[in-house]
Scaffold this motif. Structure first.
Motif, PDB file in Angstrom:
ATOM      1  N   ASP A  65       0.829  -1.205   0.000  1.00  0.00           N
ATOM      2  CA  ASP A  65       0.000   0.000   0.000  1.00  0.00           C
ATOM      3  C   ASP A  65       0.862   1.254   0.000  1.00  0.00           C
ATOM      4  OD1 ASP A  65      -2.275  -1.527   0.014  1.00  0.00           O
ATOM      5  OD2 ASP A  65      -2.589  -1.393   2.180  1.00  0.00           O
ATOM      6  N   ALA A  66       2.027   1.186   0.644  1.00  0.00           N
ATOM      7  CA  ALA A  66       2.914   2.352   0.693  1.00  0.00           C
ATOM      8  C   ALA A  66       3.354   2.750  -0.708  1.00  0.00           C
ATOM      9  CB  ALA A  66       4.125   2.054   1.575  1.00  0.00           C
ATOM     10  N   TYR A  67       3.645   1.766  -1.540  1.00  0.00           N
ATOM     11  CA  TYR A  67       4.017   2.070  -2.930  1.00  0.00           C
ATOM     12  C   TYR A  67       2.833   2.662  -3.676  1.00  0.00           C
ATOM     13  CZ  TYR A  67       5.312   1.427  -7.815  1.00  0.00           C
ATOM     14  OH  TYR A  67       5.555   1.641  -9.156  1.00  0.00           O
ATOM     15  N   ASP A  68       1.667   2.082  -3.498  1.00  0.00           N
ATOM     16  CA  ASP A  68       0.477   2.593  -4.179  1.00  0.00           C
ATOM     17  C   ASP A  68       0.195   4.043  -3.787  1.00  0.00           C
ATOM     18  OD1 ASP A  68       0.151   0.118  -5.347  1.00  0.00           O
ATOM     19  OD2 ASP A  68      -1.277  -0.601  -3.837  1.00  0.00           O
ATOM     20  N   GLN A  69       0.485   4.403  -2.536  1.00  0.00           N
ATOM     21  CA  GLN A  69       0.198   5.747  -2.041  1.00  0.00           C
ATOM     22  C   GLN A  69       1.247   6.774  -2.459  1.00  0.00           C
ATOM     23  OE1 GLN A  69      -0.082   5.062   2.176  1.00  0.00           O
ATOM     24  NE2 GLN A  69      -1.865   3.702   1.949  1.00  0.00           N
ATOM     25  N   LEU A  70       2.380   6.316  -2.949  1.00  0.00           N
ATOM     26  CA  LEU A  70       3.448   7.243  -3.322  1.00  0.00           C
ATOM     27  C   LEU A  70       3.011   8.141  -4.474  1.00  0.00           C
ATOM     28  CD1 LEU A  70       6.365   8.299  -3.206  1.00  0.00           C
ATOM     29  CD2 LEU A  70       7.043   6.345  -4.635  1.00  0.00           C
ATOM     30  N   ASP A  71       3.074   9.446  -4.251  1.00  0.00           N
ATOM     31  CA  ASP A  71       2.676  10.444  -5.247  1.00  0.00           C
ATOM     32  C   ASP A  71       3.930  11.102  -5.813  1.00  0.00           C
ATOM     33  OD1 ASP A  71       1.794  12.606  -6.710  1.00  0.00           O
ATOM     34  OD2 ASP A  71       0.390  13.331  -5.192  1.00  0.00           O
ATOM     35  N   PRO A  72       4.319  10.795  -7.050  1.00  0.00           N
ATOM     36  CA  PRO A  72       5.557  11.368  -7.605  1.00  0.00           C
ATOM     37  C   PRO A  72       5.545  12.895  -7.645  1.00  0.00           C
ATOM     38  CG  PRO A  72       4.785   9.551  -8.970  1.00  0.00           C
ATOM     39  CD  PRO A  72       3.684   9.853  -7.991  1.00  0.00           C
ATOM     40  N   VAL A  73       4.390  13.499  -7.912  1.00  0.00           N
ATOM     41  CA  VAL A  73       4.325  14.960  -8.016  1.00  0.00           C
ATOM     42  C   VAL A  73       4.569  15.603  -6.663  1.00  0.00           C
ATOM     43  CG1 VAL A  73       2.915  16.917  -8.726  1.00  0.00           C
ATOM     44  CG2 VAL A  73       2.686  14.736  -9.923  1.00  0.00           C
ATOM     45  N   ALA A  74       3.903  15.115  -5.629  1.00  0.00           N
ATOM     46  CA  ALA A  74       4.095  15.663  -4.288  1.00  0.00           C
ATOM     47  C   ALA A  74       5.530  15.422  -3.816  1.00  0.00           C
ATOM     48  CB  ALA A  74       3.095  15.034  -3.321  1.00  0.00           C
ATOM     49  N   PHE A  75       6.064  14.230  -4.111  1.00  0.00           N
ATOM     50  CA  PHE A  75       7.458  13.926  -3.761  1.00  0.00           C
ATOM     51  C   PHE A  75       8.406  14.926  -4.390  1.00  0.00           C
ATOM     52  CE2 PHE A  75      11.283  11.975  -5.642  1.00  0.00           C
ATOM     53  CZ  PHE A  75      12.004  11.683  -4.491  1.00  0.00           C
ATOM     54  N   TRP A  76       8.216  15.199  -5.668  1.00  0.00           N
ATOM     55  CA  TRP A  76       9.097  16.122  -6.389  1.00  0.00           C
ATOM     56  C   TRP A  76       9.056  17.523  -5.781  1.00  0.00           C
ATOM     57  CZ3 TRP A  76      12.918  15.863  -9.748  1.00  0.00           C
ATOM     58  CH2 TRP A  76      13.249  16.975 -10.521  1.00  0.00           C
ATOM     59  N   ASP A  77       7.864  18.001  -5.501  1.00  0.00           N
ATOM     60  CA  ASP A  77       7.730  19.350  -4.935  1.00  0.00           C
ATOM     61  C   ASP A  77       8.438  19.456  -3.582  1.00  0.00           C
ATOM     62  OD1 ASP A  77       6.252  20.145  -7.118  1.00  0.00           O
ATOM     63  OD2 ASP A  77       4.305  19.854  -6.144  1.00  0.00           O
ATOM     64  N   GLN A  78       8.270  18.440  -2.747  1.00  0.00           N
ATOM     65  CA  GLN A  78       8.909  18.471  -1.428  1.00  0.00           C
ATOM     66  C   GLN A  78      10.427  18.299  -1.547  1.00  0.00           C
ATOM     67  OE1 GLN A  78       7.418  19.114   1.651  1.00  0.00           O
ATOM     68  NE2 GLN A  78       5.814  19.747   0.219  1.00  0.00           N
TER      69      GLN A  78
END
Length: 396
Positions: A364-377
């Motif tokens: 589930d952790a992988y499914d929840q990973l948001d590349p866009v939010a990750f990039w911004d942070q």
């Protein structure tokens, strides 16, 4: 998976990790892959307060670094591993655009409803699985990394602390690449184990060392070939506009004369070089005096078809393409130059089979990973680290 080893050797990886703040997209960046020098782009990045942060992965993704994103058999693939490769894959993608893009076009559909964001996320997972497979398969074979690798990391880590005057700044430099020292050591150990696996399975004493004939067969299968050519252009190579009919007729006559000289020469290969250097109008000749190494689909079709029809040392008749008239000389390839590619592909096949045998399951952790939010942070974190590094350098 496309690559066997995307991480370089220890020295190269240290340069990547310690020479800057990652992908160059922090607020004050003005150059480098994926950067934007505009004030508007820079002003969108708000530096991150790192004061109370102990887990950079949690800070940029909302998922702890030791959180499990996938399982390869019974082995866990952590968020730290996947996020390192996600940063790497995003930066690698942007580097293809020579600074023209400051962020990936996340929502572009690559087919079957898969966006670029989805694709980069999947590639990151595949790379994390690849390295975990290297580690597991090598240890299954009784192979272990050289302890000197970790010792070298410790040494250079300490040298960076001395250079910048702060272990915290060095730690944050690693964070900007989605690395910790421990993950860094693991990745370099995997690279070394990859080399050991190649030698174990396909080295000279393995019984599976690719022969010259096997390498040549692989080159044929891949459609890789090497050739020189004499080009008499029938277009203006700057504007790509066709030349006038009289000039084109003159070029054809010259091509026929050159071909006649080659056909009547005692040593046509030696003469070919002389004629090529005197007559060829190929703008790439200066940079490729020993010819071109190409693969299927790279060159225009008439050139490729003629080159592949030749044997080593043979030259063609006059071949007409959109660029003009070619006379092509097929050149031999040295199997020694490609043996490592063959062993790399064979090892990749073993690693793929190992993964299939072990089984892969995402969480589930992988499914929840948001590349866009990750990039911004991540950009926010990098902006802070860049400021820290500049301050530390000014005080050292």
């Amino acid at each position: 998976m496309k690559h066997t080893t995307r991480m370089g050797a220890l020295a190269l990886a240290l340069v990547i990790a310690l020479s800057g703040c990652g992908n160059g997209n922090s607020a004050s960046s003005s150059s480098g892959s994926g950067t934007s020098s505009s004030a508007d782009a820079s002003s969108q990045v708000i530096p991150m307060d790192l004061t109370d942060i102990s887990d950079p992965y949690l800070a940029v993704s909302g998922i702890a670094g030791d959180g499990v994103m996938a399982k390869l058999g019974d082995a866990e693939v952590t968020a730290a591993e996947v996020l390192y490769w996600l940063n790497y894959c995003m930066d690698d993608y942007l580097s293809q655009f020579n600074g023209q893009l400051s962020t990936p076009p996340w929502d572009i559909d690559m087919g079957n409803g898969v966006t670029i964001g989805d694709s980069l996320k999947e590639e990151a997972l595949n790379m994390a699985l690849l390295y975990r497979s290297m580690d597991l398969l090598a240890r299954q074979e009784g192979l272990t990394p050289d302890p000197a690798s970790a010792q070298e990391v410790d040494k250079q880590y300490t040298e960076q602390i001395i250079r910048l005057g702060s272990e915290e700044v060095v730690q944050h430099l690693f964070w900007a690449q989605m690395l910790t020292k421990e993950l860094f050591i693991y990745l370099n150990d995997c690279y070394e184990l990859n080399v050991q696996l190649r030698d174990t399975y396909f080295g000279e004493n393995s019984g599976n060392y690719p022969t010259d004939a096997e390498v040549n067969a692989w080159l044929d299968e891949q459609g890789i070939y090497r050739a020189k050519h004499i080009l008499l252009a029938t277009i203006d190579l700057d504007t790509m506009e066709s030349l006038d009919e009289e000039t084109i007729a003159q070029k054809r006559a010259t091509a026929e004369d050159l071909l006649s000289q080659l056909q009547n020469a005692e040593d046509p290969v030696a003469l070919f070089d002389e004629l090529m250097n005197e007559y060829s109008e190929d703008s790439g000749l200066e940079y490729n005096p020993e010819g071109y190494t190409a693969y299927k689909g790279q060159m225009v079709a008439p050139f490729e078809e003629a080159a592949l029809a030749l044997k080593d040392g043979e030259f063609s008749g006059i071949v007409e393409s959109d660029y003009g008239y070619h006379i092509i000389l097929r050149l031999p390839l040295d199997p020694a130059d490609y043996r490592s590619q063959v062993t790399g592909q064979r090892l990749q096949e073993r690693l793929d089979q190992f993964q299939e045998d072990q089984g892969v399951e995402t969480t589930d952790a992988y499914d929840q990973l948001d590349p866009v939010a990750f990039w911004d942070q991540l950009l926010s974190l990098q902006a802070t680290v860049e400021t820290e590094v500049l301050l530390a350098q000014s005080q050292s």
